[in-house]
Design a protein around this motif. Structure first.
Motif, PDB file in Angstrom:
ATOM      1  N   ILE A  34       5.370   3.316  -5.719  1.00 22.44           N
ATOM      2  CA  ILE A  34       4.947   3.238  -4.318  1.00 22.44           C
ATOM      3  C   ILE A  34       5.421   1.922  -3.718  1.00 22.44           C
ATOM      4  O   ILE A  34       5.138   0.847  -4.249  1.00 22.44           O
ATOM      5  N   GLY A  35       6.132   2.016  -2.590  1.00 17.68           N
ATOM      6  CA  GLY A  35       6.655   0.844  -1.907  1.00 17.68           C
ATOM      7  C   GLY A  35       8.069   0.550  -2.387  1.00 17.68           C
ATOM      8  O   GLY A  35       8.267   0.195  -3.552  1.00 17.68           O
ATOM      9  N   ILE A  36       9.041   0.712  -1.512  1.00 19.03           N
ATOM     10  CA  ILE A  36      10.434   0.518  -1.913  1.00 19.03           C
ATOM     11  C   ILE A  36      10.951  -0.763  -1.273  1.00 19.03           C
ATOM     12  O   ILE A  36      11.459  -0.781  -0.155  1.00 19.03           O
ATOM     13  N   GLY A  37      10.744  -1.848  -1.991  1.00 22.08           N
ATOM     14  CA  GLY A  37      11.212  -3.161  -1.557  1.00 22.08           C
ATOM     15  C   GLY A  37      11.695  -3.926  -2.764  1.00 22.08           C
ATOM     16  O   GLY A  37      12.213  -3.343  -3.715  1.00 22.08           O
ATOM     17  N   GLY A  38      11.507  -5.249  -2.736  1.00 21.66           N
ATOM     18  CA  GLY A  38      11.953  -6.072  -3.853  1.00 21.66           C
ATOM     19  C   GLY A  38      11.336  -5.652  -5.167  1.00 21.66           C
ATOM     20  O   GLY A  38      12.007  -5.581  -6.203  1.00 21.66           O
ATOM     21  N   LEU A  39      10.039  -5.349  -5.166  1.00 17.38           N
ATOM     22  CA  LEU A  39       9.362  -4.880  -6.380  1.00 17.38           C
ATOM     23  C   LEU A  39       9.662  -3.417  -6.667  1.00 17.38           C
ATOM     24  O   LEU A  39      10.056  -3.047  -7.769  1.00 17.38           O
ATOM     25  N   GLY A  40       9.471  -2.578  -5.674  1.00 21.89           N
ATOM     26  CA  GLY A  40       9.571  -1.142  -5.878  1.00 21.89           C
ATOM     27  C   GLY A  40      10.936  -0.668  -6.320  1.00 21.89           C
ATOM     28  O   GLY A  40      11.045   0.244  -7.150  1.00 21.89           O
ATOM     29  N   HIS A  41      11.994  -1.265  -5.783  1.00 24.91           N
ATOM     30  CA  HIS A  41      13.321  -0.799  -6.194  1.00 24.91           C
ATOM     31  C   HIS A  41      13.565  -1.134  -7.659  1.00 24.91           C
ATOM     32  O   HIS A  41      14.234  -0.388  -8.373  1.00 24.91           O
ATOM     33  N   VAL A  91      11.216  10.475 -11.984  1.00 27.75           N
ATOM     34  CA  VAL A  91      10.875   9.265 -11.238  1.00 27.75           C
ATOM     35  C   VAL A  91      10.860   9.603  -9.754  1.00 27.75           C
ATOM     36  O   VAL A  91      11.854  10.130  -9.215  1.00 27.75           O
ATOM     37  N   VAL A  92       9.745   9.293  -9.093  1.00 29.12           N
ATOM     38  CA  VAL A  92       9.562   9.619  -7.682  1.00 29.12           C
ATOM     39  C   VAL A  92       9.320   8.336  -6.894  1.00 29.12           C
ATOM     40  O   VAL A  92       8.395   7.586  -7.202  1.00 29.12           O
ATOM     41  N   GLY A  93      10.149   8.083  -5.898  1.00 31.81           N
ATOM     42  CA  GLY A  93       9.930   6.962  -4.997  1.00 31.81           C
ATOM     43  C   GLY A  93       9.023   7.386  -3.859  1.00 31.81           C
ATOM     44  O   GLY A  93       9.137   8.510  -3.349  1.00 31.81           O
ATOM     45  N   ILE A  94       8.111   6.497  -3.456  1.00 29.98           N
ATOM     46  CA  ILE A  94       7.135   6.824  -2.412  1.00 29.98           C
ATOM     47  C   ILE A  94       7.087   5.676  -1.418  1.00 29.98           C
ATOM     48  O   ILE A  94       6.839   4.524  -1.788  1.00 29.98           O
ATOM     49  N   SER A  95       7.364   5.970  -0.153  1.00 31.81           N
ATOM     50  CA  SER A  95       7.275   4.960   0.895  1.00 31.81           C
ATOM     51  C   SER A  95       6.926   5.656   2.203  1.00 31.81           C
ATOM     52  O   SER A  95       6.780   6.889   2.239  1.00 31.81           O
ATOM     53  N   ARG A  96       6.807   4.900   3.263  1.00 31.30           N
ATOM     54  CA  ARG A  96       6.328   5.482   4.517  1.00 31.30           C
ATOM     55  C   ARG A  96       7.406   6.246   5.274  1.00 31.30           C
ATOM     56  O   ARG A  96       7.158   7.313   5.819  1.00 31.30           O
ATOM     57  N   ILE A 139       1.609   5.742 -11.995  1.00 36.76           N
ATOM     58  CA  ILE A 139       2.058   5.242 -10.698  1.00 36.76           C
ATOM     59  C   ILE A 139       1.983   3.718 -10.706  1.00 36.76           C
ATOM     60  O   ILE A 139       0.975   3.142 -11.125  1.00 36.76           O
ATOM     61  N   ILE A 140       3.045   3.075 -10.251  1.00 34.58           N
ATOM     62  CA  ILE A 140       3.037   1.638 -10.018  1.00 34.58           C
ATOM     63  C   ILE A 140       3.034   1.433  -8.510  1.00 34.58           C
ATOM     64  O   ILE A 140       3.949   1.878  -7.814  1.00 34.58           O
ATOM     65  N   CYS A 141       1.992   0.790  -8.007  1.00 35.33           N
ATOM     66  CA  CYS A 141       1.854   0.568  -6.564  1.00 35.33           C
ATOM     67  C   CYS A 141       2.197  -0.876  -6.228  1.00 35.33           C
ATOM     68  O   CYS A 141       1.477  -1.796  -6.599  1.00 35.33           O
ATOM     69  N   THR A 142       3.295  -1.070  -5.512  1.00 32.91           N
ATOM     70  CA  THR A 142       3.736  -2.411  -5.133  1.00 32.91           C
ATOM     71  C   THR A 142       3.304  -2.795  -3.731  1.00 32.91           C
ATOM     72  O   THR A 142       3.582  -3.903  -3.282  1.00 32.91           O
ATOM     73  N   PRO A 174      -3.020   4.267   2.030  1.00 29.44           N
ATOM     74  CA  PRO A 174      -3.876   5.431   1.711  1.00 29.44           C
ATOM     75  C   PRO A 174      -4.128   5.531   0.212  1.00 29.44           C
ATOM     76  O   PRO A 174      -3.646   6.452  -0.471  1.00 29.44           O
ATOM     77  N   LEU A 175      -4.918   4.619  -0.313  1.00 26.07           N
ATOM     78  CA  LEU A 175      -5.099   4.507  -1.752  1.00 26.07           C
ATOM     79  C   LEU A 175      -5.741   5.757  -2.353  1.00 26.07           C
ATOM     80  O   LEU A 175      -5.392   6.181  -3.460  1.00 26.07           O
ATOM     81  N   ARG A 176      -6.668   6.373  -1.652  1.00 27.58           N
ATOM     82  CA  ARG A 176      -7.307   7.587  -2.176  1.00 27.58           C
ATOM     83  C   ARG A 176      -6.276   8.711  -2.325  1.00 27.58           C
ATOM     84  O   ARG A 176      -6.295   9.464  -3.308  1.00 27.58           O
ATOM     85  N   ASP A 177      -5.381   8.829  -1.372  1.00 26.14           N
ATOM     86  CA  ASP A 177      -4.334   9.850  -1.469  1.00 26.14           C
ATOM     87  C   ASP A 177      -3.368   9.526  -2.607  1.00 26.14           C
ATOM     88  O   ASP A 177      -2.888  10.435  -3.295  1.00 26.14           O
ATOM     89  N   TYR A 178      -3.081   8.250  -2.800  1.00 24.92           N
ATOM     90  CA  TYR A 178      -2.223   7.878  -3.932  1.00 24.92           C
ATOM     91  C   TYR A 178      -2.870   8.279  -5.251  1.00 24.92           C
ATOM     92  O   TYR A 178      -2.207   8.799  -6.152  1.00 24.92           O
ATOM     93  N   MET A 179      -4.174   8.035  -5.379  1.00 28.78           N
ATOM     94  CA  MET A 179      -4.883   8.438  -6.596  1.00 28.78           C
ATOM     95  C   MET A 179      -4.805   9.952  -6.792  1.00 28.78           C
ATOM     96  O   MET A 179      -4.754  10.450  -7.925  1.00 28.78           O
TER      97      MET A 179
END
Length: 365
Positions: A195-202, A216-221, A257-260, A267-272
């Motif tokens: 979750i989050g495709i930036g410096g950490l997520g990528h 592997v699934v990338g998740i961002s807005r 899931i790794i959430c960055t 939406p943390l509940r939806d991520y769970m």
């Protein structure tokens, strides 16, 4: 062994002086920690810009001990090595991540350090590479500078075949995502979300693929990140702002899931809800405010877990760097001159990095 008798008492670098320092750092001298025979002096060639640098410059995580020199993704050449350091020699290409000291240097170590988990030291806590205090009472200063001084235990060698500009961001962003993946069984048979495709997520996507995850699934807005995520090697992408029923459509589809993300509004509940039975979400992004509210049934119904992770110990950093060299892991970086640090950090704050800015000291490369 040291190459000279004297030890520099001042270094030059970009110094933050107050909460308004983002884009307004001053190039001036500062005093590194008093030299000890366990230390290594590094001529800095590369230093990544991390989100932690922004939080610290503006005192976002609490009061910063100004003056402060940030930067904890440091790569350079060892120019002075203490007599009690046996794994580094003068001329080695080395790196320093987000941690610079722990009670491992004491005769009696805490149980975490004794087990090789220095990043979880609870005797004195971690001394961060900047804005921290060493065991000898000296203040820690980071890598937006010409030189860095760090206890040798936290200095790692950079393996051949790994470019310095690629190795630098691995020392914080890389280990922040590698450690929770490796520690929680990422590999064949695992379905992994980042979750989050930036410096950490990528980095998370790169490591999950390198470790052999089945999916592997990338998740961002935004839908705009889809191309990048697939180029990085992900098998699928979820755009949470543009796919109205994503939480329902992908419910129970992931094991880990790794959430960055570091937003208190995520939406943390939806991520769970994306986790399958016995699934685990590991939070590595650190908001300046509280996390969103969760309900007990977010955990109970499918025996799910929420955890956290913070960087990794030196041995695991070395393991990660070796994997990167062997698998050809290459983060997406943009090099910027050290002299342009103020402009680069403003661009970082604007979210313009794709996906990591690396300051290059053109006088030292």
């Amino acid at each position: 062994m040291s190459s000279r008798q004297g030890h520099q008492s001042t270094f030059m670098g970009w110094v933050g002086l107050d909460k308004s320092s983002i884009g307004k750092m001053k190039w001036q001298s500062f005093e590194p920690k008093p030299w000890e025979d366990t230390d290594v002096d590094i001529r800095v060639t590369h230093c990544g810009i991390c989100g932690s640098d922004l939080h610290t410059l503006r005192s976002g995580w609490g009061p910063t001990m100004y003056p402060c020199v940030v930067g904890h993704e440091i790569v350079g050449i060892a120019v002075q090595v203490g007599s009690k350091v046996d794994h580094i020699k003068i001329g080695d290409r080395v790196g320093v991540g987000a941690q610079a000291d722990s009670c491992q240097n004491r005769t009696v170590k805490c149980s975490s350090c004794a087990r090789g988990h220095e990043n979880q030291c609870f005797n004195i806590g971690r001394c961060d590479t900047y804005n921290g205090v060493f065991l000898n009472g000296g203040k820690s200063y980071g890598g937006y500078a010409e030189y860095n001084r760090t206890p040798g235990h936290f200095v790692v060698r950079i393996p051949e075949g790994l470019e310095s500009a690629h190795a630098a961001p691995m020392l914080c962003a890389g280990i922040t995502t590698y450690a929770p993946l490796k520690n929680n069984g990422c590999g064949p048979g695992k379905r992994v979300g980042i979750i989050g495709i930036g410096g950490l997520g990528h980095f998370g996507i790169l490591w999950a693929k390198a470790l052999g995850a089945d999916r592997v699934v990338g998740i961002s807005r935004k839908e705009s990140k889809r191309f990048d995520v697939l180029q990085l090697g992900a098998d699928a992408y979820i755009a949470t702002d543009d796919e109205v029923s994503w939480a329902h459509d992908y419910a129970g589809s992931l094991d880990l899931i790794i959430c960055t993300v570091s937003s208190p509004k995520m939406p943390l509940r939806d991520y769970m809800g994306l986790l399958d039975i016995n699934g685990l979400l590991v939070q590595v992004g650190a908001p300046e405010d509280a996390l969103p509210t969760l309900w007990a049934f977010d955990f109970i119904l499918k025996s799910k877990s929420l955890s956290g992770s913070c960087i990794g110990p030196p041995k695991q950093i070395e393991e990660m760097l070796q994997l990167a060299a062997e698998k050809g892991v290459k983060p997406w970086v943009e090099e910027r001159p050290l002299s342009d640090a103020n402009h680069a950090i403003i661009d970082m704050e604007k979210g313009l990095a794709r996906y990591r800015y690396i300051l290059v000291n053109e006088q030292h490369v």
